[in-house]
Design a protein around this motif. Structure first.
Motif, PDB file in Angstrom:
ATOM      1  N   GLN A   1       4.201   9.189   8.968  1.00 21.97           N
ATOM      2  CA  GLN A   1       3.384   9.285   7.760  1.00 21.97           C
ATOM      3  C   GLN A   1       3.743  10.527   6.948  1.00 21.97           C
ATOM      4  OE1 GLN A   1       0.948   6.792   7.276  1.00 21.97           O
ATOM      5  NE2 GLN A   1       1.913   5.935   9.094  1.00 21.97           N
ATOM      6  N   GLY A   2       4.124  11.566   7.659  1.00 25.04           N
ATOM      7  CA  GLY A   2       4.440  12.804   6.964  1.00 25.04           C
ATOM      8  C   GLY A   2       4.425  13.963   7.928  1.00 25.04           C
ATOM      9  N   VAL A   3       4.381  15.171   7.371  1.00 22.04           N
ATOM     10  CA  VAL A   3       4.357  16.352   8.231  1.00 22.04           C
ATOM     11  C   VAL A   3       3.300  17.341   7.757  1.00 22.04           C
ATOM     12  CG1 VAL A   3       6.742  16.345   9.058  1.00 22.04           C
ATOM     13  CG2 VAL A   3       6.216  17.343   6.822  1.00 22.04           C
ATOM     14  N   THR A   4       2.846  18.149   8.672  1.00 21.71           N
ATOM     15  CA  THR A   4       1.986  19.274   8.319  1.00 21.71           C
ATOM     16  C   THR A   4       2.871  20.509   8.341  1.00 21.71           C
ATOM     17  OG1 THR A   4       0.192  18.209   9.488  1.00 21.71           O
ATOM     18  CG2 THR A   4      -0.115  20.523   8.886  1.00 21.71           C
ATOM     19  N   VAL A   5       2.833  21.280   7.269  1.00 22.22           N
ATOM     20  CA  VAL A   5       3.648  22.498   7.251  1.00 22.22           C
ATOM     21  C   VAL A   5       2.760  23.707   7.039  1.00 22.22           C
ATOM     22  CG1 VAL A   5       5.717  21.314   6.400  1.00 22.22           C
ATOM     23  CG2 VAL A   5       4.154  22.375   4.764  1.00 22.22           C
ATOM     24  N   ARG A   6       3.210  24.803   7.610  1.00 20.59           N
ATOM     25  CA  ARG A   6       2.483  26.056   7.479  1.00 20.59           C
ATOM     26  C   ARG A   6       3.359  27.005   6.674  1.00 20.59           C
ATOM     27  NH1 ARG A   6       2.046  30.968  10.428  1.00 20.59           N
ATOM     28  NH2 ARG A   6       3.933  30.354  11.526  1.00 20.59           N
ATOM     29  N   ASN A   7       2.740  27.590   5.663  1.00 16.26           N
ATOM     30  CA  ASN A   7       3.450  28.594   4.894  1.00 16.26           C
ATOM     31  C   ASN A   7       3.572  29.838   5.769  1.00 16.26           C
ATOM     32  OD1 ASN A   7       3.946  30.865   3.217  1.00 16.26           O
ATOM     33  ND2 ASN A   7       3.309  29.671   1.433  1.00 16.26           N
TER      34      ASN A   7
ATOM     35  N   MET B   1       0.850  -1.200   0.000  1.00 16.73           N
ATOM     36  CA  MET B   1       0.000   0.000   0.000  1.00 16.73           C
ATOM     37  C   MET B   1       0.886   1.250   0.000  1.00 16.73           C
ATOM     38  SD  MET B   1      -3.346   0.652   2.334  1.00 16.73           S
ATOM     39  CE  MET B   1      -2.527   0.411   3.866  1.00 16.73           C
ATOM     40  N   SER B   2       0.636   2.098  -0.969  1.00 12.61           N
ATOM     41  CA  SER B   2       1.496   3.286  -1.035  1.00 12.61           C
ATOM     42  C   SER B   2       1.204   4.201   0.148  1.00 12.61           C
ATOM     43  CB  SER B   2       1.273   4.048  -2.336  1.00 12.61           C
ATOM     44  OG  SER B   2       0.102   4.826  -2.217  1.00 12.61           O
ATOM     45  N   VAL B   3       2.219   4.949   0.500  1.00 14.44           N
ATOM     46  CA  VAL B   3       2.048   5.909   1.594  1.00 14.44           C
ATOM     47  C   VAL B   3       0.925   6.869   1.259  1.00 14.44           C
ATOM     48  CG1 VAL B   3       3.142   7.780   2.835  1.00 14.44           C
ATOM     49  CG2 VAL B   3       4.445   5.734   2.296  1.00 14.44           C
ATOM     50  N   CYS B   4       0.919   7.271  -0.017  1.00 16.23           N
ATOM     51  CA  CYS B   4      -0.080   8.228  -0.461  1.00 16.23           C
ATOM     52  C   CYS B   4      -1.483   7.698  -0.163  1.00 16.23           C
ATOM     53  CB  CYS B   4       0.107   8.477  -1.941  1.00 16.23           C
ATOM     54  SG  CYS B   4      -0.941   9.788  -2.555  1.00 16.23           S
TER      55      CYS B   4
ATOM     56  N   ILE C   1       2.707  17.018   3.761  1.00 18.62           N
ATOM     57  CA  ILE C   1       3.674  16.367   2.896  1.00 18.62           C
ATOM     58  C   ILE C   1       3.874  14.957   3.448  1.00 18.62           C
ATOM     59  CG2 ILE C   1       6.018  16.417   1.972  1.00 18.62           C
ATOM     60  CD1 ILE C   1       5.987  19.470   2.658  1.00 18.62           C
ATOM     61  N   ALA C   2       3.716  13.999   2.588  1.00 18.09           N
ATOM     62  CA  ALA C   2       3.857  12.616   3.033  1.00 18.09           C
ATOM     63  C   ALA C   2       5.296  12.157   2.874  1.00 18.09           C
ATOM     64  CB  ALA C   2       2.942  11.721   2.188  1.00 18.09           C
ATOM     65  N   CYS C   3       5.720  11.296   3.768  1.00 12.71           N
ATOM     66  CA  CYS C   3       7.081  10.753   3.625  1.00 12.71           C
ATOM     67  C   CYS C   3       7.209   9.439   4.373  1.00 12.71           C
ATOM     68  CB  CYS C   3       8.110  11.752   4.128  1.00 12.71           C
ATOM     69  SG  CYS C   3       8.009  12.041   5.895  1.00 12.71           S
TER      70      CYS C   3
END
Ligand SMILES: Cc1cc2nc3c(=O)[nH]c(=O)nc-3n(C[C@H](O)[C@H](O)[C@H](O)COP(=O)(O)OP(=O)(O)OC[C@H]3O[C@@H](n4cnc5c(N)ncnc54)[C@H](O)[C@@H]3O)c2cc1C
Ligand code: SF4
Ligand code: SF4
Lengths: 566, 408
Positions: free
Chosen positions: A209-215, A1-4, A224-226
C-alpha cells in the motif's frame, strides 16, 4: 478504487490519520507515487532515472543524504572487468560493457584514467597467462606494455614489477554520478526525498500500500502511498525486507579504504594476482584511494576503521609503491558491500558479487514489493535496467530503457568553460563545470562575474569558490554542511576542513533554506566531527600534526567547546 | 599535464615536499610580495595547493609571475615544503609552452652578454655607455625593464682578469673561489677583498675558469633546461675539487644557495647533494675557522658603525649571521642588524618594470631603517641587495668581507 482512496479507508478503519492534510474537496491528501524506491545509492538512483525516463511516476526516499552507503564509501573504480577475468567471467563481461556505456553517458563523473595491471616478482607467474586468457575471453582489451613504458606512465612504481598491461579501467565519482542520475530523473518528473527513513511498510491483503517514513532531521512521520515498492537499500536491504515481514539474505561486507593527499598514480593500478586485499590504487581527482579489505559485519551502519586495518593496507600497498609511506594519508573510510546470500551460500570475498532481483509477489506472496541487491557500482545501470523492465511489465508500460544512450547530464560547452576561466581560480574551471552542470554553472559564473568578492575560495585545498558554495548551500536538499561537501568537495582536501569549516558554516547560515542552517556552531562541530572520524585511524606523522593544528585552532583559539562551566 | 613533465615533476624533490604541506598558511603571512601586492595569490595556493589540482586541466596561474624566489616562504614553513622551488618548477613548465620575452631573455643571460662585452676592446666602457643611452632613450623601458633603475655597470676589468694580477703567498691550505657573475663582472673588489682575507688566514685562493653562472637568473626566469646544464657543469667541477680536498667558497649568497641547495631541490640528483657538502659561503667558512680557533683575529681598530642587511638567500642557508659576530670582534666596530625583512630586489626581480613598484614597496622598511640608523656603512652579502640599498636607501653599501679586509 484508487490507492489513495484505499488508504484513506484503511487509515480511517485503523483510526490512524498521521500527518495527512484535508484537501479542498474534503478528501485525505497523501503523497503518492506509482513506484517508491528505497535507498539513494547507485542502485536506487539508477532505478529512479530509468523509470522516470520511461514515464513512470517514481519517488525515491533516502534516510540520509544521497550515497550514504556503499555508493560513496567505496573505491570509485569503474571496473574494466580485469579484476574478475579469471574468477567470474560473467561479471567481467558485464563490467566491460557497462564501463563503455558509463564512459559515454557519464562524461562529467567518469575520469578516463585508464588502468594498469602489474605483476610483481613475488606474485604467482602462472596466474598471468590465465588472466590474459580471461581478459581475451571476456572481451577486455589487455595490452601488454614494456617495463620502460610502465615506469614512464607511473614513475613511482616499484622496481619489483615484472610485467604490466593496460586495461580500460577508469575512475568514477560516486557523489557526482548519483546527483547526476537524480538531475536526469528530475527532468522526466522523477522525485526524491532525502533524510526520510522508511520505518514501516504498509500492506493489506498481500498487497503493498505504501510506506511510513520518518524525517530523520525533524522526527516527523509521514506516509507515502504506492503500487510498487522497490527495496534498493544495499547493505540494509535485509532490514528493510524485515519491515515487511520478509527475509532477504544480505551479508554486509565491510571494506576499508585509505585516501592519500595527492595523485600518486595517474592510472588505476591493480596487482596482477589472485584478487586480494589492498591491491588497487585509484586516482580520484586530487587524491588517490588505496583499498580494499573484506570483513563480514553484522550491521551496515558500522563504518568504523582501525589502525590495524590501515597498517594492513599500507603494508600491502607498499609492495606496489615502495615509497608509499612517504605520502601523506588524509583519512580512512569504510563501506559495506551488500553481498547477496542465496540461502546457504558462502560469505566474504567468496560470496557472489553478482546481483539478485527478488519479486516478493512471486516468492513471498507480497504483491508489489521487490528487492534488488548485490552487484557493483560499475553495473548499477544494468541492474536498474533489469528491475525496471520487470516493473514496467507489471505496470504495462511499453517504453524501452534509454539509460544507455542518453547522457546523464548535458555537459558545459567548451566555449562556456573557456569564457568562464577568467572568473575561476586556476585549475578550478573544469572541475566546477563537472560538479555543477550547465545551469548551475552559468549561474555561478554570473555571480562570479558580478561579485568579484565571490571568487574568494571557501575551500583552498579543493579550489572551491564562495559562489559555488552559496549556490549549493541554497538548494533545498542541503540540510547539513556535509551535504554541501559531497557536492562541492569542500573539506575533502589537504587540511580536511581546518579552514573551510568556519567559512562554510557562515555561508550556510546565510544561504541555507533549512532552519537548522542557522545553528552555525552545531553545524560546524558536526562537520568537523565527520572529518575527525576518518582522520583518527591515520593519526601518524603529518596527519597528526595537521589535526593538532585543527584542534588548536578550534578548541583553543575559537574555544568552540566553551570550556568548563563554572 | 604532459607525460614527461609528470615524470620530471615526480622526480623533483620539491614535488614530494609539496605533499608535506599542512595548509597552515604561515608561508602566506611571511611572503613579502603578498604583503606588497594583492595581485599575488601567495605561496600556499600557488605552490602546494595548486600543485595537487593540476591534474584537472591545462591551465596557468598568472599570478605565479609575481613570486620573486626570495624564499621567505620556505623559511616560514614548519613542514619543510620547498614552496619557492615548486614555484620555479611551475614557472619553468609554463615556459615550456609559452615564449619568453626579450626582457627575460636578457635578464636571464647576463653571463652570455658579459662574455660578448669582454671580447671587445673597451667593451665595458661602451656597454656602460650603451646602457646609459638605452636608459635615456627609454629602450629598456620599452623592453619592460624598470627605467627608474641603472643597470649594474660593468667593471673596467673582470675579477678573473684582476685575479691574475694578484700575487699570493702559496700555501698548503687552499680554497677555490667561486666569484659568480655579479662579482666577476660588476663588483670585482669583493673578490679581491676575499683573496686578501684568505691570505691573512693562511689560505691560498684558486679560481676555476671552467665554472659558469650558477643559473639563479635562469631559474627565476624559467629557463630550467639551461639551468640544468649549468648545474651539471658546476657540480662536476665542485666534485672534482672535492676529490682534491679543496672546498669551494662563494661571496654571493644567491650563488652559494644555488650550488648548495637549490640544485638538489630542483633536480634531485645524488651528485648535486654530494657537491653541496663542498660549498661554503665566505662567512660560513670563516666561522668554521673561528670555531676551530684558527681565524686570524689580529684586527686593526676601525671605529665604524655598521648596519647589516642580511640577505634572504643567506638566511635560507641556515647558518645564522656569522658576519655580524666576526665583524663585531673588530675593535671599534659596532654591528647592528637591520632586521627589516626582504629588500625587495630578489636578483633580477626588481629590474622588471611591472615589479618595480612592488620591489620598492617591499624595500620601504629597510630604506626607513637605513635612514634612522644613520650608520657609517650599510653592509650586505648579496650583490643585488646592495643595488637596491643604493637605489632606495641612497647610500653606498659594501660586502662585509670588504670591512674585514680593511681590519687586517
Ligand atoms: C569498500 C568498497 C569498495 C567498493 N569498490 C567498488 C568499486 O571500486 N567499483 C565498483 O563498481 N563497486 C565497488 N563496490 C561495490 C559498490 O560500492 C556497491 O555495490 C554499490 O555502491 C551498492 O549500491 P547500492 O545502491 O545497492 O547500495 P548503497 O549505496 O549502500 O545504498 C543503499 C542506500 O539505502 C539507504 N537506506 C538504507 N535503509 C534505508 C531506509 N530504511 N530508508 C531509506 N533509505 C535507506 C542507505 O542510507 C543507502 O544510502 C565497493 C564496495 C565497497 C564496500
Ligand atoms: S619565494 Fe618569496 S615571493 Fe615567492 S612565494 Fe615565497 S615568499 Fe613569496
Ligand atoms: S607554511 Fe608550509 S605547511 Fe604551511 S601552508 Fe605554507 S607550505 Fe603549507
Amino acid at each position: 478504487m484508487s490507492v489513495c482512496y484505499k488508504l484513506f479507508v484503511y487509515f480511517k478503519e485503523h483510526k490512524y490519520y498521521g500527518k495527512q492534510k484535508l484537501s479542498g474537496k474534503g478528501e485525505w491528501m497523501m503523497e503518492k507515487a506509482t513506484v517508491v524506491v528505497i535507498g539513494g545509492g547507485a542502485t536506487g538512483v539508477g532505478i529512479l532515472r530509468d523509470l522516470a525516463m520511461r514515464g513512470v511516476d517514481v519517488l525515491l526516499v533516502e534516510k540520509c543524504d544521497l550515497v550514504n552507503g556503499a555508493s560513496s564509501r567505496y573505491h570509485g573504480l569503474l571496473h574494466s572487468g580485469g579484476r574478475y577475468a579469471v574468477k567470474d567471467q560473467e561479471a567481467a563481461r558485464e563490467c566491460i560493457i557497462e564501463n563503455q556505456i558509463l564512459r559515454k553517458i557519464g562524461k562529467s563523473c567518469v575520469e578516463a584514467t585508464g588502468g594498469m595491471f602489474v605483476r610483481l616478482d613475488i606474485d604467482d607467474p602462472d596466474y598471468e597467462p590465465q588472466w590474459v586468457k580471461g581478459c581475451a575471453d571476456s572481451g577486455i582489451k589487455a595490452e601488454p606494455i614494456t617495463l620502460e613504458q610502465a615506469f614512464r606512465l607511473e614513475p613511482l612504481l616499484s622496481k619489483h614489477v615484472v610485467s604490466a598491461y593496460l586495461v580500460p579501467d577508469a575512475a568514477i565519482d560516486g557523489f557526482r554520478m548519483s546527483w547526476q542520475n537524480v538531475e536526469s530523473a528530475k527532468r522526466y518528473g522523477g522525485r526524491f526525498k532525502t533524510y526520510r527513513e522508511v520505518v514501516d511498510v504498509l500492506q493489506q491483503n498481500g498487497e503493498i500500500q505504501g510506506v511510513t517514513v520518518r524525517n530523520t532531521i525533524t522526527g516527523e512521520i509521514e506516509e507515502i502511498a504506492c503500487d510498487i515498492l522497490v527495496n534498493a537499500a544495499g547493505g540494509w536491504a535485509g532490514k528493510v525486507a524485515a519491515l515487511a515481514g520478509l527475509e532477504v539474505g544480505v551479508q554486509p561486507d565491510k571494506g576499508t579504504l585509505l585516501a592519500f593527499n595527492q595523485r600518486i598514480t595517474s592510472h588505476v593500478v591493480n596487482r596482477l594476482h589472485k584478487s586480494s586485499d589492498g591491491d588497487i590504487f585509484v586516482p580520484h581527482g586530487s587524491i588517490t584511494i588505496l583499498g580494499t579489505s573484506s570483513m563480514s559485519i553484522p550491521d551496515p551502519e558500522d563504518t568504523s576503521t582501525s589502525r590495524e586495518e590501515v597498517e594492513n593496507l599500507l603494508s600491502i600497498g607498499e609492495k606496489t609503491f615502495e615509497n608509499l609511506r612517504d605520502y601523506r594519508m588524509l583519512r580512512a573510510f569504510a563501506g559495506s558491500r551488500p553481498l547477496y546470500m542465496p540461502p546457504g551460500g558462502a560469505s566474504g570475498r567468496g560470496a557472489s558479487r553478482g546481483f539478485a532481483i527478488v519479486d516478493h509477489g512471486k516468492d513471498d506472496g507480497l504483491k508489489g514489493m521487490m528487492t534488488i541487491v548485490g552487484g557493483k557500482f560499475t553495473t548499477y545501470r544494468l541492474m536498474a535496467e533489469k528491475i525496471s523492465n520487470q516493473i514496467c511489465e507489471k505496470l504495462n508500460v511499453k517504453e524501452p530503457c534509454r539509460t544507455a544512450e542518453e547522457p546523464l547530464v548535458p555537459e558545459v560547452a567548451e566555449n562556456d568553460k573557456k569564457e568562464a576561466r577568467k572568473y575561476f581560480p586556476a585549475y578550478g574551471t573544469d572541475l566546477a563545470a563537472t560538479r555543477l552542470g550547465p545551469e548551475r554553472f552559468s549561474r555561478v559564473v554570473e555571480d562570479l562575474k558580478s561579485h568579484p568578492e565571490k571568487r574568494e575560495l571557501v575551500c583552498e585545498c579543493e579550489n572551491v569558490t564562495l559562489a559555488e558554495v552559496e549556490e549549493i548551500a541554497k538548494e533545498l536538499s542541503s540540510f547539513q554542511i556535509n551535504d554541501i561537501r559531497r557536492r562541492t568537495r569542500i573539506g575533502m582536501g589537504t587540511c580536511q576542513a581546518n579552514f573551510c569549516a568556519l567559512r562554510s558554516a557562515a555561508v550556510f547560515a546565510k544561504c541555507g533554506r533549512d532552519k537548522g542552517a542557522k545553528d552555525s556552531l552545531g553545524q560546524m562541530k558536526q562537520f568537523l566531527q565527520g572529518r575527525w572520524k576518518g582522520i583518527r585511524p591515520v593519526l601518524v606523522g603529518r596527519t597528526l600534526r595537521e589535526i593538532e593544528m585543527t584542534r588548536a585552532l578550534y578548541e583553543l583559539s575559537f574555544h568552540v567547546d566553551g570550556g568548563k562551566k563554572a | 599535464m604532459s607525460e614527461t613533465m609528470n615524470a620530471l615533476q615526480k622526480k623533483a624533490e620539491a614535488m614530494l615536499t609539496a605533499d608535506h604541506c599542512l595548509s597552515c598558511t604561515s608561508c602566506m603571512s611571511s611572503c613579502p610580495v603578498m604583503e606588497a601586492s594583492k595581485e599575488y595569490r601567495g605561496p600556499k595556493l600557488v605552490g602546494p595547493a595548486h600543485n595537487r589540482m593540476r591534474f584537472s586541466q591545462e591551465d596557468v596561474e598568472e599570478s605565479l609571475d609575481f613570486c620573486s624566489n626570495c624564499k621567505s616562504c620556505d623559511r616560514a614553513c614548519p613542514s619543510g615544503v620547498e614552496v619557492s622551488t615548486l614555484n620555479m618548477l611551475h614557472r619553468a613548465e609554463y615556459y615550456r609552452t609559452h615564449p619568453h620575452s626579450q626582457r627575460d631573455d636578457m635578464l636571464a643571460h647576463g653571463e652570455r652578454m658579459a662574455k660578448r662585452v669582454r671580447m671587445l676592446p673597451f667593451g665595458a666602457t661602451f656597454a656602460n655607455l650603451g646602457m646609459k643611452i638605452g636608459k635615456c632613450f627609454g629602450i629598456f623601458g620599452s623592453m619592460g625593464i624598470a627605467g627608474e633603475r641603472d643597470m649594474p655597470a660593468y667593471a673596467s676589468s673582470s675579477f678573473l682578469s684582476m685575479f691574475k694580477g694578484i700575487s699570493q703567498k702559496p700555501s698548503e691550505k687552499k680554497v677555490v673561489f667561486y666569484p659568480g657573475c655579479f662579482i666577476n663582472e660588476n663588483d670585482p673588489e669583493v673578490g679581491v677583498a676575499f683573496v686578501k682575507v684568505m691570505q691573512k688566514n693562511g689560505y691560498e685562493v684558486l679560481v676555476d675558469e671552467k665554472f659558469n653562472c650558477c643559473g639563479s637568473p635562469l631559474v627565476v626566469t624559467g629557463y630550467l633546461d639551461e639551468a640544468l646544464e649549468h648545474a651539471h657543469n658546476n657540480v662536476a667541477r665542485i666534485l672534482e675539487w672535492k676529490k682534491k680536498g679543496i672546498p669551494v667558497v662563494a661571496c654571493c649568497t644567491s650563488c652559494s644557495l644555488m650550488l648548495k641547495k637549490e640544485y638538489g631541490e630542483l633536480f634531485d640528483e645524488e651528485e648535486m647533494k654530494e657537491a653541496a657538502t663542498n660549498v661554503y659561503d665566505a662567512f660560513e667558512f670563516l666561522a668554521m675557522l673561528e670555531e676551530e680557533g684558527k681565524l686570524n683575529t689580529e684586527f686593526k681598530s676601525l671605529s665604524q658603525s655598521l648596519l647589516y642587511h642580511v640577505p634572504c638567500h643567506l638566511k635560507s642557508q641556515g647558518f645564522g649571521t656569522p658576519a655580524a659576530r666576526i665583524l663585531g670582534k673588530i675593535p671599534g666596530v659596532k654591528v647592528e642588524l637591520a632586521d627589516a625583512g626582504c629588500c625587495g630586489m630578489s636578483g633580477n626581480y626588481g629590474f622588471k618594470q611591472d615589479k618595480y613598484e612592488i620591489s620598492m614597496k617591499i624595500g620601504e622598511e629597510l630604506f626607513g631603517r637605513i635612514k634612522t640608523a644613520n650608520a657609517d656603512k650599510v653592509i650586505s652579502d648579496c650583490g643585488t641587495c646592495r643595488l637596491q640599498i643604493q637605489h632606495g636607501g641612497h647610500v653606498e653599501p659594501c660586502h662585509p668581507i670588504e670591512i674585514l679586509e680593511k681590519a687586517y
